[in-house]
Write a protein that holds these residues in place. Structure first.
Motif, PDB file in Angstrom:
ATOM      1  N   ASP A 139      -3.286  17.429 -26.752  1.00  0.00           N
ATOM      2  CA  ASP A 139      -2.493  18.573 -27.222  1.00  0.00           C
ATOM      3  C   ASP A 139      -1.280  18.811 -26.340  1.00  0.00           C
ATOM      4  O   ASP A 139      -0.167  18.972 -26.838  1.00  0.00           O
ATOM      5  N   VAL A 140      -1.503  18.843 -25.019  1.00  0.00           N
ATOM      6  CA  VAL A 140      -0.389  19.119 -24.090  1.00  0.00           C
ATOM      7  C   VAL A 140       0.731  18.103 -24.302  1.00  0.00           C
ATOM      8  O   VAL A 140       1.914  18.453 -24.287  1.00  0.00           O
ATOM      9  N   MET A 141       0.358  16.845 -24.513  1.00  0.00           N
ATOM     10  CA  MET A 141       1.350  15.770 -24.608  1.00  0.00           C
ATOM     11  C   MET A 141       1.854  15.533 -26.026  1.00  0.00           C
ATOM     12  O   MET A 141       2.637  14.618 -26.264  1.00  0.00           O
ATOM     13  N   GLY A 142       1.349  16.335 -26.992  1.00  0.00           N
ATOM     14  CA  GLY A 142       1.772  16.157 -28.384  1.00  0.00           C
ATOM     15  C   GLY A 142       1.303  14.832 -28.962  1.00  0.00           C
ATOM     16  O   GLY A 142       2.000  14.212 -29.762  1.00  0.00           O
ATOM     17  N   LEU A 143       0.120  14.380 -28.539  1.00  0.00           N
ATOM     18  CA  LEU A 143      -0.370  13.065 -28.980  1.00  0.00           C
ATOM     19  C   LEU A 143      -1.608  13.157 -29.889  1.00  0.00           C
ATOM     20  O   LEU A 143      -2.196  12.144 -30.227  1.00  0.00           O
ATOM     21  N   ARG A 144      -1.994  14.372 -30.278  1.00  0.00           N
ATOM     22  CA  ARG A 144      -3.242  14.538 -31.026  1.00  0.00           C
ATOM     23  C   ARG A 144      -3.259  13.701 -32.316  1.00  0.00           C
ATOM     24  O   ARG A 144      -4.253  13.061 -32.642  1.00  0.00           O
ATOM     25  N   ALA A 145      -2.112  13.667 -33.007  1.00  0.00           N
ATOM     26  CA  ALA A 145      -2.039  12.949 -34.282  1.00  0.00           C
ATOM     27  C   ALA A 145      -2.259  11.445 -34.102  1.00  0.00           C
ATOM     28  O   ALA A 145      -2.551  10.737 -35.054  1.00  0.00           O
ATOM     29  N   PHE A 146      -2.117  10.968 -32.857  1.00  0.00           N
ATOM     30  CA  PHE A 146      -2.218   9.518 -32.607  1.00  0.00           C
ATOM     31  C   PHE A 146      -3.509   9.141 -31.883  1.00  0.00           C
ATOM     32  O   PHE A 146      -3.634   8.021 -31.398  1.00  0.00           O
ATOM     33  N   ALA A 147      -4.446  10.082 -31.801  1.00  0.00           N
ATOM     34  CA  ALA A 147      -5.655   9.880 -30.976  1.00  0.00           C
ATOM     35  C   ALA A 147      -6.357   8.564 -31.275  1.00  0.00           C
ATOM     36  O   ALA A 147      -6.833   7.892 -30.347  1.00  0.00           O
ATOM     37  N   ASN A 148      -6.421   8.179 -32.548  1.00  0.00           N
ATOM     38  CA  ASN A 148      -7.182   6.985 -32.909  1.00  0.00           C
ATOM     39  C   ASN A 148      -6.318   5.753 -33.139  1.00  0.00           C
ATOM     40  O   ASN A 148      -6.783   4.732 -33.644  1.00  0.00           O
ATOM     41  N   ARG A 149      -5.070   5.872 -32.752  1.00  0.00           N
ATOM     42  CA  ARG A 149      -4.167   4.735 -32.892  1.00  0.00           C
ATOM     43  C   ARG A 149      -4.241   3.858 -31.641  1.00  0.00           C
ATOM     44  O   ARG A 149      -4.453   4.369 -30.538  1.00  0.00           O
ATOM     45  N   GLU A 150      -4.073   2.548 -31.821  1.00  0.00           N
ATOM     46  CA  GLU A 150      -4.043   1.667 -30.644  1.00  0.00           C
ATOM     47  C   GLU A 150      -2.844   2.014 -29.774  1.00  0.00           C
ATOM     48  O   GLU A 150      -1.729   2.169 -30.295  1.00  0.00           O
ATOM     49  N   ALA A 151      -3.083   2.115 -28.461  1.00  0.00           N
ATOM     50  CA  ALA A 151      -2.011   2.544 -27.554  1.00  0.00           C
ATOM     51  C   ALA A 151      -0.795   1.624 -27.655  1.00  0.00           C
ATOM     52  O   ALA A 151       0.345   2.079 -27.595  1.00  0.00           O
ATOM     53  N   GLY A 152      -1.059   0.325 -27.849  1.00  0.00           N
ATOM     54  CA  GLY A 152       0.028  -0.649 -27.918  1.00  0.00           C
ATOM     55  C   GLY A 152       0.922  -0.467 -29.138  1.00  0.00           C
ATOM     56  O   GLY A 152       2.034  -0.992 -29.178  1.00  0.00           O
ATOM     57  N   ASN A 153       0.419   0.271 -30.150  1.00  0.00           N
ATOM     58  CA  ASN A 153       1.217   0.483 -31.363  1.00  0.00           C
ATOM     59  C   ASN A 153       1.989   1.793 -31.352  1.00  0.00           C
ATOM     60  O   ASN A 153       2.661   2.123 -32.322  1.00  0.00           O
ATOM     61  N   LEU A 154       1.878   2.542 -30.268  1.00  0.00           N
ATOM     62  CA  LEU A 154       2.618   3.806 -30.195  1.00  0.00           C
ATOM     63  C   LEU A 154       4.095   3.537 -29.950  1.00  0.00           C
ATOM     64  O   LEU A 154       4.443   2.531 -29.337  1.00  0.00           O
ATOM     65  N   ALA A 155       4.940   4.494 -30.361  1.00  0.00           N
ATOM     66  CA  ALA A 155       6.361   4.422 -30.004  1.00  0.00           C
ATOM     67  C   ALA A 155       6.453   4.481 -28.479  1.00  0.00           C
ATOM     68  O   ALA A 155       5.572   5.062 -27.809  1.00  0.00           O
ATOM     69  N   TYR A 156       7.509   3.894 -27.937  1.00  0.00           N
ATOM     70  CA  TYR A 156       7.617   3.774 -26.478  1.00  0.00           C
ATOM     71  C   TYR A 156       7.540   5.129 -25.764  1.00  0.00           C
ATOM     72  O   TYR A 156       6.830   5.288 -24.763  1.00  0.00           O
ATOM     73  N   GLY A 157       8.239   6.116 -26.297  1.00  0.00           N
ATOM     74  CA  GLY A 157       8.227   7.453 -25.685  1.00  0.00           C
ATOM     75  C   GLY A 157       6.815   8.032 -25.628  1.00  0.00           C
ATOM     76  O   GLY A 157       6.437   8.692 -24.656  1.00  0.00           O
ATOM     77  N   HIS A 158       6.025   7.767 -26.675  1.00  0.00           N
ATOM     78  CA  HIS A 158       4.642   8.254 -26.693  1.00  0.00           C
ATOM     79  C   HIS A 158       3.775   7.494 -25.694  1.00  0.00           C
ATOM     80  O   HIS A 158       2.874   8.062 -25.081  1.00  0.00           O
ATOM     81  N   GLN A 159       4.060   6.195 -25.531  1.00  0.00           N
ATOM     82  CA  GLN A 159       3.305   5.417 -24.523  1.00  0.00           C
ATOM     83  C   GLN A 159       3.555   6.008 -23.138  1.00  0.00           C
ATOM     84  O   GLN A 159       2.640   6.130 -22.327  1.00  0.00           O
ATOM     85  N   ARG A 160       4.804   6.366 -22.870  1.00  0.00           N
ATOM     86  CA  ARG A 160       5.132   6.960 -21.568  1.00  0.00           C
ATOM     87  C   ARG A 160       4.371   8.269 -21.365  1.00  0.00           C
ATOM     88  O   ARG A 160       3.876   8.559 -20.284  1.00  0.00           O
ATOM     89  N   ARG A 161       4.284   9.083 -22.435  1.00  0.00           N
ATOM     90  CA  ARG A 161       3.558  10.360 -22.325  1.00  0.00           C
ATOM     91  C   ARG A 161       2.069  10.113 -22.120  1.00  0.00           C
ATOM     92  O   ARG A 161       1.405  10.829 -21.372  1.00  0.00           O
ATOM     93  N   LEU A 162       1.562   9.085 -22.785  1.00  0.00           N
ATOM     94  CA  LEU A 162       0.126   8.773 -22.621  1.00  0.00           C
ATOM     95  C   LEU A 162      -0.150   8.341 -21.183  1.00  0.00           C
ATOM     96  O   LEU A 162      -1.184   8.687 -20.595  1.00  0.00           O
ATOM     97  N   GLU A 163       0.776   7.607 -20.612  1.00  0.00           N
ATOM     98  CA  GLU A 163       0.588   7.166 -19.222  1.00  0.00           C
ATOM     99  C   GLU A 163       0.517   8.377 -18.270  1.00  0.00           C
ATOM    100  O   GLU A 163      -0.291   8.420 -17.352  1.00  0.00           O
ATOM    101  N   ILE A 164       1.378   9.346 -18.528  1.00  0.00           N
ATOM    102  CA  ILE A 164       1.352  10.565 -17.696  1.00  0.00           C
ATOM    103  C   ILE A 164       0.050  11.339 -17.944  1.00  0.00           C
ATOM    104  O   ILE A 164      -0.568  11.851 -17.007  1.00  0.00           O
ATOM    105  N   ALA A 165      -0.374  11.384 -19.203  1.00  0.00           N
ATOM    106  CA  ALA A 165      -1.638  12.073 -19.522  1.00  0.00           C
ATOM    107  C   ALA A 165      -2.805  11.423 -18.786  1.00  0.00           C
ATOM    108  O   ALA A 165      -3.697  12.097 -18.269  1.00  0.00           O
ATOM    109  N   ARG A 166      -2.799  10.095 -18.736  1.00  0.00           N
ATOM    110  CA  ARG A 166      -3.873   9.367 -18.036  1.00  0.00           C
ATOM    111  C   ARG A 166      -3.918   9.736 -16.564  1.00  0.00           C
ATOM    112  O   ARG A 166      -4.989   9.737 -15.943  1.00  0.00           O
TER     113      ARG A 166
END
Ligand code: ATP
Length: 255
Positions: A139-166
């Protein structure tokens, strides 16, 4: 005046004949946003690698809240609450976004084999907590809609946010971001600046950042260290750095 969290003193890193980091000193205060800038090859990432335990420094001290972490391996440094991102996003690209956030918490979830096998109450509770944490950070990172998507298929900006979330899901003391704005569009850069500010305000994290995007650096940092050819050449608040002649010269020399 808040307390010093990270102190780096006389840090040197030599690769054969090259002194990539030459007596770098810095101190990052609790909840400060501190940036390291400098032309390409100045030694910024090498400083990061020394602090985060990816390199063993040739010389120098590194303390976190007064405790030495110099020369510790990266997993031990992470156990002290120091986490980092990389210039090139490093995620488990074949796993989903949610799985990336669950794996990041493996240290916290009891991994005792027996408790895992028998799914003890404590193990189940830890698992539930890990899932709730993951949901929170989606939720904080605005990634809820992509929860079940493969990380490698995310847009680059979302991958960066996921890395920070991790990183943030492990509840770190010090968050180290290596060129977090690289590859982001102008709108994403503005959002990143707000995010860094929000992480510090709401989660009390201290941030050490390497960045080439001057608008982000000047907008978000309290203090900035400038490096050139491995050496520290200036340290101060953004306004002072912007007007420092040595800094201007170092950057003009690059273009
Ligand atoms: N593992 C290594 N072995 C040998 N030389 C290295 C190693 N890592 C870095 N260097 C060298 O150390 C110097 C500093 O590199 P570093 O990546 O720290 O610079 P940087 O300031 O982060 O640059 P950039 O902004 O381009 O990422 C460079 O000359 C680089 O080639």
């Amino acid at each position: 005046m808040s307390q010093t969290m990270l102190k780096v003193d006389g840090l040197c890193m030599r690769f054969g004949g090259l002194l990539a980091v030459d007596h770098v000193a810095l101190d990052v205060k609790q909840q400060e946003i501190f940036a390291i800038i400098g032309p390409n090859g100045a030694g910024k990432t090498t400083v990061f690698n020394c602090i985060s335990g990816f390199y063993k420094p040739t010389e120098g001290g590194i303390t976190l809240n007064g405790q030495s972490i110099a020369g510790l391996p990266s997993h031990a440094v992470a156990n002290h609450g120091v986490v980092r991102t990389f210039q090139n996003v490093r995620l488990f690209k074949g796993m989903t976004v949610l799985e990336n956030l669950l794996v990041a918490q493996h240290q916290q979830v009891k991994r005792n084999l027996l408790s895992g096998l028998f799914k003890t109450k404590a193990y189940r509770a830890a698992e539930e907590e890990a899932k709730a944490n993951a949901a929170h950070w989606l939720d904080v990172m605005g990634l809820r809609a992509f929860a079940n998507r493969e990380a490698g298929n995310l847009a680059y900006g979302h991958q960066r946010r996921l890395e920070i979330a991790r990183c943030m899901i492990t509840n770190p003391k010090l968050l180290m971001l290596d060129e977090p704005a690289a590859g982001l569009n102008p709108q994403e850069k503005v959002e990143l600046q707000h995010l860094i500010d929000q992480l510090r305000k709401e989660y009390g994290v201290t941030v050490l950042l390497i960045e080439h995007d001057m608008s982000l650096v000047m907008g978000v940092s309290e203090r900035i260290l400038v490096m050139e050819y491995g050496k520290p050449i200036a340290l101060g608040v953004p306004e002072a750095i912007r007007n420092d002649e040595r800094v201007i010269k170092a950057y003009l020399g690059e273009s």
